[in-house]
Motif scaffolding. Structure first.
Motif, PDB file in Angstrom:
ATOM      1  N   GLU A 286      55.760  44.187  30.838  1.00 22.30           N
ATOM      2  CA  GLU A 286      56.403  43.435  32.008  1.00 22.30           C
ATOM      3  C   GLU A 286      57.753  43.099  31.821  1.00 22.30           C
ATOM      4  N   VAL A 287      58.136  42.615  30.613  1.00 25.07           N
ATOM      5  CA  VAL A 287      59.528  42.485  30.198  1.00 25.07           C
ATOM      6  C   VAL A 287      60.572  43.413  30.483  1.00 25.07           C
ATOM      7  N   TRP A 288      59.908  44.717  29.891  1.00 20.96           N
ATOM      8  CA  TRP A 288      60.799  45.770  29.883  1.00 20.96           C
ATOM      9  C   TRP A 288      60.992  46.363  31.482  1.00 20.96           C
ATOM     10  N   GLY A 289      59.835  46.135  32.123  1.00 19.62           N
ATOM     11  CA  GLY A 289      59.850  46.772  33.436  1.00 19.62           C
ATOM     12  C   GLY A 289      60.554  45.739  34.520  1.00 19.62           C
ATOM     13  N   SER A 290      60.418  44.605  34.401  1.00 14.62           N
ATOM     14  CA  SER A 290      61.009  43.715  35.249  1.00 14.62           C
ATOM     15  C   SER A 290      62.030  42.648  34.762  1.00 14.62           C
ATOM     16  N   GLY A 291      62.059  42.728  33.807  1.00 14.79           N
ATOM     17  CA  GLY A 291      63.487  41.977  32.957  1.00 14.79           C
ATOM     18  C   GLY A 291      62.886  40.544  32.322  1.00 14.79           C
ATOM     19  N   LEU A 292      64.129  40.278  31.744  1.00 13.34           N
ATOM     20  CA  LEU A 292      63.682  39.093  30.727  1.00 13.34           C
ATOM     21  C   LEU A 292      63.624  37.701  31.634  1.00 13.34           C
ATOM     22  N   PRO A 293      62.333  36.913  31.543  1.00 17.78           N
ATOM     23  CA  PRO A 293      62.288  35.837  32.655  1.00 17.78           C
ATOM     24  C   PRO A 293      63.116  34.705  32.065  1.00 17.78           C
ATOM     25  N   VAL A 294      64.400  34.705  32.629  1.00 19.10           N
ATOM     26  CA  VAL A 294      65.541  33.410  32.187  1.00 19.10           C
ATOM     27  C   VAL A 294      65.967  33.030  33.404  1.00 19.10           C
ATOM     28  N   SER A 295      66.405  31.632  33.268  1.00 20.16           N
ATOM     29  CA  SER A 295      67.171  30.909  34.074  1.00 20.16           C
ATOM     30  C   SER A 295      68.018  29.902  33.386  1.00 20.16           C
ATOM     31  N   PRO A 296      69.334  29.373  33.912  1.00 26.66           N
ATOM     32  CA  PRO A 296      70.064  28.518  33.311  1.00 26.66           C
ATOM     33  C   PRO A 296      69.655  27.263  32.966  1.00 26.66           C
ATOM     34  N   GLU A 297      68.275  26.839  33.715  1.00 22.42           N
ATOM     35  CA  GLU A 297      67.876  25.733  33.591  1.00 22.42           C
ATOM     36  C   GLU A 297      66.800  25.358  32.477  1.00 22.42           C
ATOM     37  N   GLN A 298      66.274  26.657  31.829  1.00 23.20           N
ATOM     38  CA  GLN A 298      65.394  26.493  30.769  1.00 23.20           C
ATOM     39  C   GLN A 298      66.087  26.182  29.413  1.00 23.20           C
ATOM     40  N   THR A 299      64.990  25.809  28.728  1.00 26.41           N
ATOM     41  CA  THR A 299      65.065  25.668  27.068  1.00 26.41           C
ATOM     42  C   THR A 299      64.185  26.938  26.451  1.00 26.41           C
ATOM     43  N   TRP A 300      64.844  27.681  25.526  1.00 28.27           N
ATOM     44  CA  TRP A 300      64.030  28.548  24.723  1.00 28.27           C
ATOM     45  C   TRP A 300      64.050  28.087  23.429  1.00 28.27           C
ATOM     46  N   ILE A 301      62.870  28.553  22.814  1.00 30.73           N
ATOM     47  CA  ILE A 301      62.760  28.661  21.242  1.00 30.73           C
ATOM     48  C   ILE A 301      62.359  29.850  20.817  1.00 30.73           C
ATOM     49  N   THR A 302      63.214  30.435  20.189  1.00 31.30           N
ATOM     50  CA  THR A 302      62.924  31.882  19.598  1.00 31.30           C
ATOM     51  C   THR A 302      63.198  32.236  18.146  1.00 31.30           C
ATOM     52  N   THR A 303      62.434  32.919  17.781  1.00 32.66           N
ATOM     53  CA  THR A 303      62.914  33.523  16.443  1.00 32.66           C
ATOM     54  C   THR A 303      63.509  34.769  16.394  1.00 32.66           C
ATOM     55  N   ARG A 304      63.464  35.765  17.470  1.00 38.28           N
ATOM     56  CA  ARG A 304      64.023  36.827  17.632  1.00 38.28           C
ATOM     57  C   ARG A 304      65.447  36.626  18.110  1.00 38.28           C
ATOM     58  N   PHE A 305      66.530  37.853  17.684  1.00 40.02           N
ATOM     59  CA  PHE A 305      67.956  37.691  18.077  1.00 40.02           C
ATOM     60  C   PHE A 305      68.120  37.835  19.346  1.00 40.02           C
ATOM     61  N   HIS A 306      67.591  39.075  19.921  1.00 41.46           N
ATOM     62  CA  HIS A 306      68.382  39.365  21.334  1.00 41.46           C
ATOM     63  C   HIS A 306      67.417  38.546  22.347  1.00 41.46           C
ATOM     64  N   PRO A 307      66.636  37.800  22.320  1.00 38.92           N
ATOM     65  CA  PRO A 307      66.214  36.879  23.400  1.00 38.92           C
ATOM     66  C   PRO A 307      67.132  35.927  23.272  1.00 38.92           C
ATOM     67  N   HIS A 308      67.678  35.274  21.980  1.00 33.70           N
ATOM     68  CA  HIS A 308      68.645  34.312  21.961  1.00 33.70           C
ATOM     69  C   HIS A 308      70.117  34.747  22.802  1.00 33.70           C
ATOM     70  N   LEU A 309      70.396  36.079  22.521  1.00 34.53           N
ATOM     71  CA  LEU A 309      71.576  36.739  23.130  1.00 34.53           C
ATOM     72  C   LEU A 309      71.434  36.496  24.693  1.00 34.53           C
ATOM     73  N   MET A 310      70.464  37.292  24.902  1.00 38.53           N
ATOM     74  CA  MET A 310      70.305  37.462  26.674  1.00 38.53           C
ATOM     75  C   MET A 310      70.087  36.195  27.344  1.00 38.53           C
ATOM     76  N   ALA A 311      69.186  35.122  26.748  1.00 43.14           N
ATOM     77  CA  ALA A 311      68.941  34.058  27.379  1.00 43.14           C
ATOM     78  C   ALA A 311      70.207  33.088  27.366  1.00 43.14           C
ATOM     79  N   ALA A 312      71.115  33.098  26.397  1.00 42.43           N
ATOM     80  CA  ALA A 312      72.218  32.274  26.125  1.00 42.43           C
ATOM     81  C   ALA A 312      73.301  33.082  27.093  1.00 42.43           C
ATOM     82  N   ALA A 313      73.266  34.225  27.299  1.00 41.88           N
ATOM     83  CA  ALA A 313      74.047  34.950  28.354  1.00 41.88           C
ATOM     84  C   ALA A 313      74.054  34.371  29.586  1.00 41.88           C
ATOM     85  N   ALA A 314      72.576  34.242  29.851  1.00 41.95           N
ATOM     86  CA  ALA A 314      72.298  33.830  31.453  1.00 41.95           C
ATOM     87  C   ALA A 314      72.567  32.425  31.567  1.00 41.95           C
ATOM     88  N   GLY A 315      72.989  31.762  30.646  1.00 37.95           N
ATOM     89  CA  GLY A 315      73.262  30.192  30.498  1.00 37.95           C
ATOM     90  C   GLY A 315      72.385  29.151  30.055  1.00 37.95           C
TER      91      GLY A 315
END
Length: 427
Positions: A286-315
């Motif tokens: 689902e993530v690959w087909g529909s995209g990472l579920p991100v919004s600027p209002e969110q808070t993330w907790i991640t151990t993986r690197f690229h979710p950090h990069l992509m979520a932060a890039a989205a604000g």
């Protein structure tokens, strides 16, 4: 129509681009990087022949083959690395180099090695897969360096994270990278190792392109928690994350869980599932087909690197949790140093305050992308090769004089027309 010369045929020959990547495992970050480069090449070089050398050509075909009209997948260099009799970096590099130069020592991969001698660009895509955790992967750099010497191709590596370095392998890394025309790394430690400037991760090539992020409502808090390469233990990681959620007073129904690697990123969630009733799980397809579920209002907790990069890039705001001090701490810190504004947690006994500073500034993401595109243009600039010298045509033997001919018949002089065959290179 005038005949095509060898020089013209070479000038207009379809270019061949050879990408090396750990695509197809699948891993969200590795697939994202490979997809970004294929989309770029589809825009600027849709008629080029593109090969992706990966450890998993079959799954890569399913995930990535629609991104460039002429992309194909193979595993030649990865096979050569795995065929080495030792994981010692020096021995792996020597073996792969020897196989590329002398395909007879690896006859099963002859045709793939032969292709390496006919390419225009050799490009080792970014990521953190050439280091002490996978020592045999240094053979990828050795293979590209040897292929460059054979083919005269332009060689590049981009967005690499080379830490932690294998014991005694630093001199080998330096001498291999010196043979590349373009070399870029994504963290300060790797830059100091090679004595070059620091670049950014290859995922910035995509920027915030449409389709990378899911549309619609998304949960307030997102988790991406791995179970592989976790030095601290999955149970301790689960406990640390649950402590954060309780400290922040998060309703479990407002939590989402992203799977970056199938199965590996579900194990920790299974430990937390009973404490997170109503949480939404986003499997990798689902993530690959529909995209990472991100919004600027969110808070993330991640151990993986690229979710950090992509979520932060989205604000989005977030906490990056290091589960491997020699590996993940370096990766996450590289993004924090670039301005992700995320909190880095290396001691899991600490419970940080919920971050609210957001992610990267929009202008920074655009600047990182612009720099990556400029680098891409340099790597894939047209290569004008000198045509191979054409051998001089052999003259037809002079006929023996006929004794019956009258001596008054003139001998053929310098103006005599002689026929010869021209060799044309296949376009």
């Amino acid at each position: 129509m005038d005949p095509v010369t060898d020089a013209q045929a070479e000038r207009f020959r379809r270019p061949v681009y050879y990408l090396v990547a750990p695509a197809g495992f699948p891993n969200y970050g590795d697939e994202l990087i490979a997809a970004s480069w294929l989309r770029y090449l589809a825009d600027v070089a849709p008629d080029a022949d593109v090969w992706v050398d990966t450890h998993s050509p079959g799954p890569s075909t399913m995930l990535l083959s629609d991104l460039h009209p002429r992309v194909r997948f193979t595993d030649t260099l990865w096979r050569l690395c795995s065929d080495a009799q030792s994981e010692d970096p020096w021995q792996v590099a020597a073996w792969v180099r020897d196989a590329v130069n002398n395909p007879g020592v690896a006859p099963r991969w002859f045709h793939g090695i032969d292709l390496l001698g006919k390419v225009d660009v050799l490009h080792v895509l970014g990521g953190g897969y050439i280091n002490k955790l996978w020592p045999q992967h240094i053979g990828l750099l050795a293979g590209v360096a040897a292929a460059k010497a054979r083919s005269g191709a332009r060689a590049a590596m981009t967005g690499q994270g080379l830490l932690p370095v294998c014991d005694d392998a630093a001199p080998l890394l330096r001498t291999l990278v010196e043979q590349f025309d373009v070399a870029e790394v994504r963290d300060q430690g790797s830059a100091e190792l090679l004595d070059i400037g620091m670049g950014v991760d290859d995922a910035f090539l995509a920027g915030r392109a449409q389709g990378l992020y899911a549309e619609g409502d998304v949960p307030e808090v997102m988790l991406c928690l791995q179970s592989d390469l976790v030095d601290v233990g999955a149970g301790r990681l689960a406990g640390a994350v649950l402590s954060m959620l309780r400290s922040w007073k998060i309703d479990p129904a407002n939590v989402g869980v992203v799977e970056g690697i199938p199965r590996a990123d579900r194990e920790v969630y299974l430990l937390l599932e009973r404490d997170l009733p109503g949480a939404r799980f986003y499997p990798f397809p689902e993530v690959w087909g529909s995209g990472l579920p991100v919004s600027p209002e969110q808070t993330w907790i991640t151990t993986r690197f690229h979710p950090h990069l992509m979520a932060a890039a989205a604000g989005a705001s977030g906490v990056a949790v290091s589960v491997h001090p020699d590996y993940y701490a370096t990766k996450h810190r590289s993004l924090a140093d670039l301005g992700s504004n995320w909190t880095l947690v290396e001691d899991l006994s600490e419970v940080p305050e919920r971050p609210s500073a957001g992610g990267f500034a929009v202008g920074d993401v655009d600047r990182f992308r612009a720099g990556k595109i400029a680098l891409a243009r340099a790597i894939y600039a047209p290569i004008l090769r000198e045509p191979e010298p054409k051998p001089e045509p052999e003259s037809a033997p002079e006929p023996e004089p006929d004794a019956d001919l009258a001596p008054s018949e003139p001998e053929p002089g310098p103006g005599r027309i002689r026929r010869h065959l021209s060799r044309f290179r296949r376009p």
